[in-house]
Design a protein around this motif. Structure first.
Motif, PDB file in Angstrom:
ATOM      1  N   ARG A  35      -8.866  57.257 -14.968  1.00 47.48           N
ATOM      2  CA  ARG A  35      -9.001  56.974 -16.399  1.00 47.48           C
ATOM      3  C   ARG A  35     -10.176  56.048 -16.705  1.00 47.48           C
ATOM      4  O   ARG A  35     -10.541  55.887 -17.866  1.00 47.48           O
ATOM      5  N   HIS A  36     -10.737  55.427 -15.669  1.00 51.44           N
ATOM      6  CA  HIS A  36     -11.824  54.468 -15.881  1.00 51.44           C
ATOM      7  C   HIS A  36     -12.956  54.757 -14.901  1.00 51.44           C
ATOM      8  O   HIS A  36     -12.717  55.168 -13.765  1.00 51.44           O
ATOM      9  N   THR A  81     -20.611  59.284 -18.098  1.00 46.43           N
ATOM     10  CA  THR A  81     -19.428  58.823 -18.821  1.00 46.43           C
ATOM     11  C   THR A  81     -19.092  59.778 -19.962  1.00 46.43           C
ATOM     12  O   THR A  81     -17.917  60.099 -20.204  1.00 46.43           O
ATOM     13  N   GLU A  85     -15.641  61.885 -20.387  1.00 45.53           N
ATOM     14  CA  GLU A  85     -14.814  61.787 -21.588  1.00 45.53           C
ATOM     15  C   GLU A  85     -14.619  63.154 -22.246  1.00 45.53           C
ATOM     16  O   GLU A  85     -13.536  63.462 -22.736  1.00 45.53           O
ATOM     17  N   ARG A  94     -14.238  57.042 -25.078  1.00 44.24           N
ATOM     18  CA  ARG A  94     -14.658  55.660 -24.892  1.00 44.24           C
ATOM     19  C   ARG A  94     -16.042  55.629 -24.282  1.00 44.24           C
ATOM     20  O   ARG A  94     -16.375  56.430 -23.424  1.00 44.24           O
ATOM     21  N   GLY A 106      -9.965  47.712 -20.038  1.00 47.22           N
ATOM     22  CA  GLY A 106      -9.467  49.053 -20.251  1.00 47.22           C
ATOM     23  C   GLY A 106     -10.523  50.047 -20.636  1.00 47.22           C
ATOM     24  O   GLY A 106     -10.218  51.092 -21.226  1.00 47.22           O
ATOM     25  N   ILE A 107     -11.783  49.765 -20.346  1.00 45.76           N
ATOM     26  CA  ILE A 107     -12.881  50.653 -20.705  1.00 45.76           C
ATOM     27  C   ILE A 107     -13.690  50.982 -19.464  1.00 45.76           C
ATOM     28  O   ILE A 107     -13.413  50.489 -18.378  1.00 45.76           O
ATOM     29  N   HIS A 108     -14.707  51.816 -19.631  1.00 48.94           N
ATOM     30  CA  HIS A 108     -15.631  52.093 -18.540  1.00 48.94           C
ATOM     31  C   HIS A 108     -16.622  50.933 -18.458  1.00 48.94           C
ATOM     32  O   HIS A 108     -17.197  50.520 -19.465  1.00 48.94           O
ATOM     33  N   HIS A 170     -10.535  42.051 -12.408  1.00 42.39           N
ATOM     34  CA  HIS A 170      -9.497  43.084 -12.447  1.00 42.39           C
ATOM     35  C   HIS A 170      -8.633  43.130 -11.186  1.00 42.39           C
ATOM     36  O   HIS A 170      -7.792  44.021 -11.059  1.00 42.39           O
ATOM     37  N   TYR A 176      -5.104  49.285 -13.123  1.00 38.56           N
ATOM     38  CA  TYR A 176      -6.486  49.527 -13.546  1.00 38.56           C
ATOM     39  C   TYR A 176      -7.347  49.910 -12.348  1.00 38.56           C
ATOM     40  O   TYR A 176      -8.148  50.844 -12.409  1.00 38.56           O
ATOM     41  N   SER A 180      -9.290  53.835 -11.388  1.00 39.65           N
ATOM     42  CA  SER A 180     -10.730  53.760 -11.616  1.00 39.65           C
ATOM     43  C   SER A 180     -11.488  54.547 -10.544  1.00 39.65           C
ATOM     44  O   SER A 180     -11.141  54.498  -9.363  1.00 39.65           O
TER      45      SER A 180
END
Length: 376
Positions: A35-36, A81, A85, A94, A106-108, A170, A176, A180
């Motif tokens: 997700r990241h 990215t 996405e 994102r 919670g982002i790239h 992190h 997380y 990733s």
């Protein structure tokens, strides 16, 4: 003894085993989702951390490339990215945030800094020397600082320090980390800085005080640190280096000497083979593998064909081939840089970055274990 007791015990044991297997499968499915995106590296990947670096063109600071048709300077980390996405089902798209400016988790995240090596040193990229000297004694964090004389000095974190910062931010969030995809591209500055040190007149003093960098060893150490922090090997993507003989800066360095260029081409090939072997050896006794991408064929094909068709059917043309769009620092921006593979002597044009991101995505889709994680 009840004649059904053995069957009852056996059936209960069977149910227990099925429940355990189902729980493990469910746990694996949840953990497998990517997700990241997390990027580490140097100027090829920096989308805005190093804002002072002189790019060898009309722009100062990363990202080091030309403006695209939309007026933005975009590089492969941003294009990649966007592709990632676009491949996701539902949810809000994102964007990629640079680590020095990210305001929420919670982002790239992009931890790459222009001028970085692979090790654990802070470097100065404005010393005027043919290499980037380390500033470990003066630097405490990435960015610019005022020294004892009041002069502003840069502190560029190499990849080992970028990894350290990521873990500090992190490391206590295992969800997380395990969701990733960690992407690492670096090593070119190590090689160029090593050459600068070896070719300097006072090379002995420099080697005693600065030493040489060992990019493959450093990369493996960074991999180990990330794995100990909880990043699965299967969530790691390591990129090799391009064929040195195709880079305009290398041509200039060796005065287009054919023998020297041939030797450098062989060196870059050997570098990628040894890096790939070391990554394989690192995970030899693991049930997971690190994904490796060798960009040599991509750049060679781009130089020969002069065009590239993206996965969504867009046709990208490179009519100017390997001729850099800008060859002098601080010259006015020229139109049509996207027709060049190189924006300047070292860095690709924005359109070449787009093609690179697309080719990398195609490569990942052919890696079945990782492709499943990306599409889940």
């Amino acid at each position: 003894m009840n004649r059904f007791s053995g069957k009852t015990v056996g059936f209960s044991l069977f149910k227990t085993v099925v429940l355990i297997l189902f729980t493990l499968l469910l746990s694996f499915t949840v953990q497998a989702q990517i997700r990241h995106l997390i990027f580490f590296g140097d100027s090829l990947s920096d989308s805005g951390n190093n804002f002072w670096v002189k790019s060898g063109g009309p722009h100062q600071g990363a990202p080091i490339t030309n403006r695209s048709a939309t007026g933005e300077r975009r590089i492969w980390t941003e294009y990649f990215t966007r592709i990632f996405e676009d491949s996701r089902q539902g949810g809000q798209a994102r964007s990629l945030q640079v680590s020095s400016k990210a305001i929420h988790p919670g982002i790239h995240l992009n931890y790459a800094w222009a001028s970085a090596e692979t090790g654990r040193h802070y470097l100065s990229d404005n010393s005027g020397k043919p290499y980037f000297p380390s500033r470990d004694n003066e630097c405490r964090q990435p960015g610019l600082f005022a020294d004892s004389r009041g002069e502003v000095q840069p502190c560029v974190p190499s990849v080992g320090l970028q990894v350290q910062q990521f873990i500090q931010q992190h490391g206590k969030d295992p969800e997380y980390i395990k969701s990733s995809l960690v992407v690492m591209l670096a090593g070119g500055n190590d090689i160029l800085n090593n050459l600068g040190k070896l070719l300097s007149e006072n090379r002995l003093k420099i080697l005693l005080t600065q030493g040489l960098s060992h990019p493959i060893d450093n990369t493996l150490l960074n991999i180990k640190v990330l794995h100990r922090a909880g990043v699965p090997y299967s969530n790691m993507l390591v990129l090799g280096l391009p064929d040195f003989s195709l880079i305009p800066a290398i041509h200039k360095l060796v005065n287009n000497n054919a023998s020297a260029l041939s030797m450098l081409s062989q060196i870059s090939s050997a570098y990628n083979r040894w890096l790939q072997f070391r990554l394989w050896w690192e995970t030899l006794f693991s049930d997971q593998a690190i994904t490796f991408y060798n960009p040599t064929s991509f750049l060679n094909d781009l130089a020969v064909n002069g065009s590239y068709e993206t996965i969504d059917g867009a046709s990208l043309e490179f009519s100017q081939g390997l001729i850099p769009c800008h060859q002098k620092p601080e010259e006015p921006e020229r139109p049509g840089c996207d027709q060049h593979i190189f924006y300047n002597l070292k860095h690709p044009s924005s359109q070449a970055h787009r093609a690179f991101a697309d080719d990398l995505w195609r490569h990942l889709l052919r890696q079945k274990p990782l492709a499943a994680k990306l599409s889940s």
